[in-house]
Scaffold this active site. Structure first.
Site, PDB file in Angstrom:
ATOM      1  N   GLU A 168     -30.508 -12.162   1.004  1.00  0.00           N
ATOM      2  CA  GLU A 168     -30.098 -11.501  -0.240  1.00  0.00           C
ATOM      3  C   GLU A 168     -30.373 -12.347  -1.493  1.00  0.00           C
ATOM      4  OE1 GLU A 168     -29.048 -10.151   2.419  1.00  0.00           O
ATOM      5  OE2 GLU A 168     -28.673  -8.065   1.914  1.00  0.00           O
ATOM      6  N   TYR A 170     -29.574 -15.611  -1.966  1.00  0.00           N
ATOM      7  CA  TYR A 170     -28.640 -16.715  -2.229  1.00  0.00           C
ATOM      8  C   TYR A 170     -29.312 -18.065  -1.900  1.00  0.00           C
ATOM      9  CZ  TYR A 170     -25.059 -13.135  -2.858  1.00  0.00           C
ATOM     10  OH  TYR A 170     -24.345 -12.058  -3.326  1.00  0.00           O
ATOM     11  N   ARG A 218     -27.725 -15.110   8.927  1.00  0.00           N
ATOM     12  CA  ARG A 218     -28.219 -13.895   8.254  1.00  0.00           C
ATOM     13  C   ARG A 218     -29.568 -14.219   7.647  1.00  0.00           C
ATOM     14  NH1 ARG A 218     -25.235  -9.796   4.863  1.00  0.00           N
ATOM     15  NH2 ARG A 218     -26.810  -8.185   4.603  1.00  0.00           N
ATOM     16  N   HIS A 256     -30.984  -9.637  -4.218  1.00  0.00           N
ATOM     17  CA  HIS A 256     -30.238  -8.853  -5.205  1.00  0.00           C
ATOM     18  C   HIS A 256     -31.073  -8.539  -6.444  1.00  0.00           C
ATOM     19  CE1 HIS A 256     -26.620  -8.651  -2.998  1.00  0.00           C
ATOM     20  NE2 HIS A 256     -26.266  -9.907  -3.145  1.00  0.00           N
ATOM     21  N   GLN A 343     -19.107   3.113  -5.637  1.00  0.00           N
ATOM     22  CA  GLN A 343     -18.276   3.222  -6.832  1.00  0.00           C
ATOM     23  C   GLN A 343     -16.983   2.420  -6.781  1.00  0.00           C
ATOM     24  OE1 GLN A 343     -19.505   7.645  -7.588  1.00  0.00           O
ATOM     25  NE2 GLN A 343     -17.821   7.187  -8.933  1.00  0.00           N
TER      26      GLN A 343
HETATM   27  P1  NAP Z   1     -19.570  11.912 -19.099  1.00  0.00           P
HETATM   28  O1  NAP Z   1     -20.152  10.964 -18.131  1.00  0.00           O
HETATM   29  O2  NAP Z   1     -18.414  11.547 -19.888  1.00  0.00           O
HETATM   30  O3  NAP Z   1     -20.771  12.346 -20.086  1.00  0.00           O
HETATM   31  C1  NAP Z   1     -20.621  13.307 -21.078  1.00  0.00           C
HETATM   32  C2  NAP Z   1     -21.883  13.329 -21.949  1.00  0.00           C
HETATM   33  O4  NAP Z   1     -21.721  14.331 -22.918  1.00  0.00           O
HETATM   34  C3  NAP Z   1     -22.127  12.038 -22.667  1.00  0.00           C
HETATM   35  O5  NAP Z   1     -23.492  11.702 -22.500  1.00  0.00           O
HETATM   36  C4  NAP Z   1     -21.803  12.352 -24.134  1.00  0.00           C
HETATM   37  O6  NAP Z   1     -22.757  11.622 -24.864  1.00  0.00           O
HETATM   38  C5  NAP Z   1     -21.994  13.849 -24.223  1.00  0.00           C
HETATM   39  N1  NAP Z   1     -21.065  14.513 -25.122  1.00  0.00           N
HETATM   40  C6  NAP Z   1     -19.727  14.378 -25.181  1.00  0.00           C
HETATM   41  N2  NAP Z   1     -19.207  15.187 -26.132  1.00  0.00           N
HETATM   42  C7  NAP Z   1     -20.249  15.857 -26.668  1.00  0.00           C
HETATM   43  C8  NAP Z   1     -20.352  16.828 -27.702  1.00  0.00           C
HETATM   44  N3  NAP Z   1     -19.299  17.277 -28.342  1.00  0.00           N
HETATM   45  N4  NAP Z   1     -21.587  17.277 -28.012  1.00  0.00           N
HETATM   46  C9  NAP Z   1     -22.674  16.843 -27.357  1.00  0.00           C
HETATM   47  N5  NAP Z   1     -22.633  15.921 -26.385  1.00  0.00           N
HETATM   48  C10 NAP Z   1     -21.433  15.435 -26.042  1.00  0.00           C
HETATM   49  O7  NAP Z   1     -19.198  13.249 -18.379  1.00  0.00           O
HETATM   50  P2  NAP Z   1     -19.954  14.028 -17.240  1.00  0.00           P
HETATM   51  O8  NAP Z   1     -21.417  13.798 -17.291  1.00  0.00           O
HETATM   52  O9  NAP Z   1     -19.454  15.407 -17.357  1.00  0.00           O
HETATM   53  O10 NAP Z   1     -19.408  13.367 -15.930  1.00  0.00           O
HETATM   54  C11 NAP Z   1     -18.048  13.566 -15.569  1.00  0.00           C
HETATM   55  C12 NAP Z   1     -17.558  12.469 -14.662  1.00  0.00           C
HETATM   56  O11 NAP Z   1     -18.203  12.492 -13.415  1.00  0.00           O
HETATM   57  C13 NAP Z   1     -17.739  11.093 -15.240  1.00  0.00           C
HETATM   58  O12 NAP Z   1     -16.588  10.339 -14.980  1.00  0.00           O
HETATM   59  C14 NAP Z   1     -18.879  10.577 -14.468  1.00  0.00           C
HETATM   60  O13 NAP Z   1     -18.806   9.178 -14.361  1.00  0.00           O
HETATM   61  C15 NAP Z   1     -18.717  11.246 -13.126  1.00  0.00           C
HETATM   62  N6  NAP Z   1     -20.012  11.380 -12.490  1.00  0.00           N
HETATM   63  C16 NAP Z   1     -20.687  10.269 -12.170  1.00  0.00           C
HETATM   64  C17 NAP Z   1     -21.925  10.359 -11.619  1.00  0.00           C
HETATM   65  C18 NAP Z   1     -22.673   9.114 -11.267  1.00  0.00           C
HETATM   66  O14 NAP Z   1     -22.192   8.027 -11.453  1.00  0.00           O
HETATM   67  N7  NAP Z   1     -23.867   9.204 -10.756  1.00  0.00           N
HETATM   68  C19 NAP Z   1     -22.500  11.582 -11.384  1.00  0.00           C
HETATM   69  C20 NAP Z   1     -21.791  12.732 -11.738  1.00  0.00           C
HETATM   70  C21 NAP Z   1     -20.544  12.610 -12.306  1.00  0.00           C
HETATM   71  P3  NAP Z   1     -22.774  11.516 -26.471  1.00  0.00           P
HETATM   72  O15 NAP Z   1     -21.340  11.655 -26.889  1.00  0.00           O
HETATM   73  O16 NAP Z   1     -23.385  10.198 -26.762  1.00  0.00           O
HETATM   74  O17 NAP Z   1     -23.638  12.627 -26.897  1.00  0.00           O
HETATM   75 FE1  SF4 Z   2     -18.072   2.074  -1.023  1.00  0.00          FE
HETATM   76 FE2  SF4 Z   2     -16.382   3.908  -0.124  1.00  0.00          FE
HETATM   77 FE3  SF4 Z   2     -18.467   4.654  -1.633  1.00  0.00          FE
HETATM   78 FE4  SF4 Z   2     -18.783   3.798   0.895  1.00  0.00          FE
HETATM   79  S1  SF4 Z   2     -17.723   5.650   0.219  1.00  0.00           S
HETATM   80  S2  SF4 Z   2     -19.977   3.170  -0.851  1.00  0.00           S
HETATM   81  S3  SF4 Z   2     -17.234   2.209   1.030  1.00  0.00           S
HETATM   82  S4  SF4 Z   2     -16.756   3.356  -2.269  1.00  0.00           S
END
Ligand code: NAP
Ligand code: SF4
Length: 677
Positions: A168, A170, A218, A256, A343
């Site tokens: 990894e 290290y 490892r 990494h 996450q």
């Molecule tokens: P979010 O991550 O909070 O993103 C919302 C987006 O909308 C931001 O890009 C914001 O950017 C924009 N926004 C907010 N208010 C706005 C407005 N009034 N007009 C226009 N744009 C606006 O929310 P989400 O995408 O709905 O996700 C929801 C949750 O699910 C989050 O906690 C996210 O972390 C999680 N999630 C995570 C993943 C992942 O990690 N892969 C995938 C899906 C969901 P600006 O304000 O800069 O425009």
């Molecule tokens: Fe980590 Fe749990 Fe997501 Fe698996 S499911 S990657 S152990 S947080």
């Protein structure tokens, strides 16, 4: 005795001086609990549950053998005798539960996050702000002695063995390749001199701990760096550590700093077992294979094909401590499967928070979050069968409450039903399967297609509302235009989407929608095929290329549509995505030609497309469809109606706090609320 269900996985492994009860190795995972003496009772409880769950052999998070080898200031180490007693809590708990455990000795080298970092040479790593000091010949000796001392202390602490971390990227790995090592003394200049450090450490540790102590090495079998080791050099290292006294050789995949995903959810299951398989005929010691093995079927298949002698799983055992026992009882369908999201485990570790698990919030919190039978069973109504509602209903029912779960849709899952349709997020199917099983086994009364109202809910002792979220509708002129869609229309799959797409909002869902629309629905997801994944990222499955990648072109699938992802903030789009996976999402979109634009002001939508302002410049983005992914607002209509009717209710998940909405938070809160009922 091996199990009829998984005969290879559950067969014992005879190491000569000791017997492992099966072929499951719980791989090393830094939980954050290793760093402080006061957390060792929690660490002991965490490992005890996994030993009770049937794991054959476990490995702790990495312990630095010297303070220069720290991952971060005051991070876990095994450098002096007074640290031994805290480790005895761990080893006693594991042995009481019939398990075996090794301590990992990890010297971070230039990956350390502190100013005292050392390495083979003075080359700074791209993932640390600290430039290392090149070790002198005396310095190398001193660090080797650290490995020996840590291993002897581990033996005194009651461990069954140690794992020497040689992969990894290290410290040891920093010596074994020319990527970091430009020395010309006894520790560099030729291949043999570069691997000498691995050989010396293993030989001297073996000499100090005696023959009846497990010594896992490892080995970085695939560096995934253009100037990493070539395959014949890896074979030579394996021979060297085998002759020096290793009991087992474990597989390491990717440094990494390599920019190829190796464990994230878009990596196909078992994608790298072929690497271990290539080493198998070269050595006699048992080999452990690893990376994205998350079900007993995948593990069994790798062993049955003779690719390895053991299978390492770390995150799958965070997700379900009873993984092995469930497999042995023929109950694999009851396993809470790791979805490889990172996450709550790696993302927490990298932010110096205690690790846990998105699908199992008890992981690393075993002493704090206890699910105990209730002395006062009550009638509990949970409204909404998304992640928060499912976790809450099943936990409450497990405790002995009579639980009714109401869901207005015709299926459980809420937002998970959208996530599972995104290419690379197929693992969400497993979480839904797990919850379906849990609902049945805990006896939750499930009412699908039912809109719960005051009349239905008034009769319950407890009402919990997991009614989720509504998509936010921003005040942009023209959002009623026929081209405008919500992410719900897209990810539920009913809406037809044209060739030119503008996405408003570059958060988690904006990225998911971009990924979904970039994918050609006629093509299989690269996450489901090793060959497609290797082609996508430029990995040589024949292992002829140095580091597995030198001179191999990546062929990412070009985006199926012309997509522009927009946000108002000036920051890098996707900045808020997970620490260990955000770079993959950002890189993936870029590689596929998706444009991401920050600092946008939305002006209007009309027949010409989406009108935006960027600084002084006004632009019209041609868009057959404008898709709104602008975050969420809590869905509290039912809460308000109940309040008016005088029915008391608690809110959880997105209905409680939409800004914080994510599955990790929702499942944890649902579980905690149910544990306290
Ligand atoms: P979010 O991550 O909070 O993103 C919302 C987006 O909308 C931001 O890009 C914001 O950017 C924009 N926004 C907010 N208010 C706005 C407005 N009034 N007009 C226009 N744009 C606006 O929310 P989400 O995408 O709905 O996700 C929801 C949750 O699910 C989050 O906690 C996210 O972390 C999680 N999630 C995570 C993943 C992942 O990690 N892969 C995938 C899906 C969901 P600006 O304000 O800069 O425009
Ligand atoms: Fe980590 Fe749990 Fe997501 Fe698996 S499911 S990657 S152990 S947080």
């Amino acid at each position: 005795m091996s199990s009829p269900a998984y005969p290879h996985l559950l067969a014992p492994l005879d190491l000569g001086f000791t017997m492992l009860r099966n072929r499951v190795l719980m791989g090393s995972m830094h939980t954050g609990l290793e760093d402080r003496a006061r957390h060792y009772p929690r660490l002991a409880a965490y490992f005890r549950e996994r030993a009770e769950g049937g794991v054959g052999l476990m490995v702790t998070g990495g312990m630095a053998p010297t303070l220069r080898g720290w991952l971060a200031p005051l991070a876990s180490s095994m450098v002096c005798r007074h640290q031994v007693s805290r480790h005895r809590q761990v080893t006693s708990a594991v042995h009481d539960a019939g398990g075996k455990i090794c301590m990992q000795v990890l010297h971070a080298g230039r990956y350390g996050y502190h100013p005292f970092v050392v390495s083979a040479s003075r080359r700074q790593s791209p993932i640390s702000p600290f430039r290392p000091k090149a070790l002198s010949a005396r310095g190398v000796e001193r660090e080797i002695r650290g490995f020996v001392r840590a291993s002897v202390l581990a033996r005194d602490a009651g461990y069954d063995g140690v794992e020497i971390m040689g992969s990894e990227g290290y410290l040891i790995n920093q010596f074994t390749t020319g990527h970091v090592n430009d020395r010309t003394d006894a520790w560099g200049g030729t291949n043999e001199k570069r691997y000498r450090i691995a050989e010396e450490i293993v030989a001297r540790v073996r000499e100090a701990v005696g023959p009846d102590f497990i010594l896992i090495y490892r080995l970085s079998m695939l560096d995934l760096l253009p100037d990493g080791n070539a395959w014949d050099e890896i074979v030579a290292q394996a021979h060297a550590v085998e002759s020096a006294g290793a009991t087992l050789i474990n597989t390491g995949i990717g440094w990494h700093e390599a920019r190829i995903p190796t464990i994230a959810t878009m990596v196909p299951r078992g994608a790298f077992t072929f690497v271990t398989a290539r080493l198998k005929p070269e050595v006699s010691v048992p080999l452990v294979t690893t990376n994205r093995i998350n079900t007993p079927e995948v593990a069994e298949a790798a062993l049955a094909r003779g690719e390895a002698d053991m299978v390492s799983m770390a995150r799958p055992l965070l997700a379900d401590a009873a993984f092995v026992n469930k497999a042995a009882r023929g109950e694999a369908h009851r396993i809470n499967t790791c979805i490889a999201c990172n996450q709550a485990c790696l993302d927490h570790s990298f932010r110096n928070q205690t690790a846990s698990c998105l699908v199992n919030p008890r992981a690393c919190h075993e002493t704090e979050l206890q699910i105990l039978p209730t002395a006062h069973p009550r009638r509990v109504a949970v409204v909404g069968a998304g992640p928060a509602g499912l976790a809450c209903a099943t936990t409450a029912a497990e405790r002995g409450h009579a639980v009714s779960l109401f869901e207005q849709a015709g299926e459980i899952g809420g937002q998970f039903n959208m996530a599972k349709r995104v290419p690379g997020k197929e693992e969400f199917h497993e979480t839904l399967r797990y919850f379906r099983e849990r609902l049945a086994e805990t006896g939750v009364e499930l009412h699908l297609g039912t809109v719960a109202d005051e009349a239905i809910l008034a009769d319950f002792d407890e009402v919990i509302l997991a009614t989720g979220v509504h998509p936010r509708v921003p005040g942009i002129p023209g959002l009623d235009h026929a081209s405008v869609l919500s992410y719900l229309d897209v990810l539920r799959g009913d809406a037809h989407v044209g060739e030119h797409v503008a996405i408003i909002g570059a958060g988690g869902i904006g990225f998911d929608v971009a990924e979904f629309l970039a994918h050609d629905p006629e093509q299989p997801s690269p996450s489901l095929s090793r060959e497609a994944f290797a082609k996508d990222w430029g990995i040589d499955l024949g292992l002829h290329a140095r580091g597995g990648v030198a001179g191999v072109d990546a062929h990412p699938q070009p985006a199926f549509r012309r997509i522009t992802l927009l946000q108002r903030k000036d920051s890098k789009p996707g900045k808020g995505l997970g620490k260990t996976t955000g770079w993959i999402h950002r890189m993936n979109l870029k590689r596929r030609g998706i444009e991401a634009v920050s600092g946008v002001r939305y002006l209007k939508v009309d027949d010409d497309g989406l009108h935006i302002q960027l600084g002084e410049e006004r632009r019209v983005l041609k868009a057959d469809n404008v898709i709104v992914c602008a975050g969420q607002l809590p869905n509290r209509e039912l809460a308000e109606a109940l309040a008016e009717a005088g029915v008391k209710a608690r809110l959880i998940g997105g209905a409680y706090e939409a800004r914080e909405l994510d599955a990790k938070y929702a499942i944890r809160q649902g579980t905690e609320v149910a544990a306290g009922l």
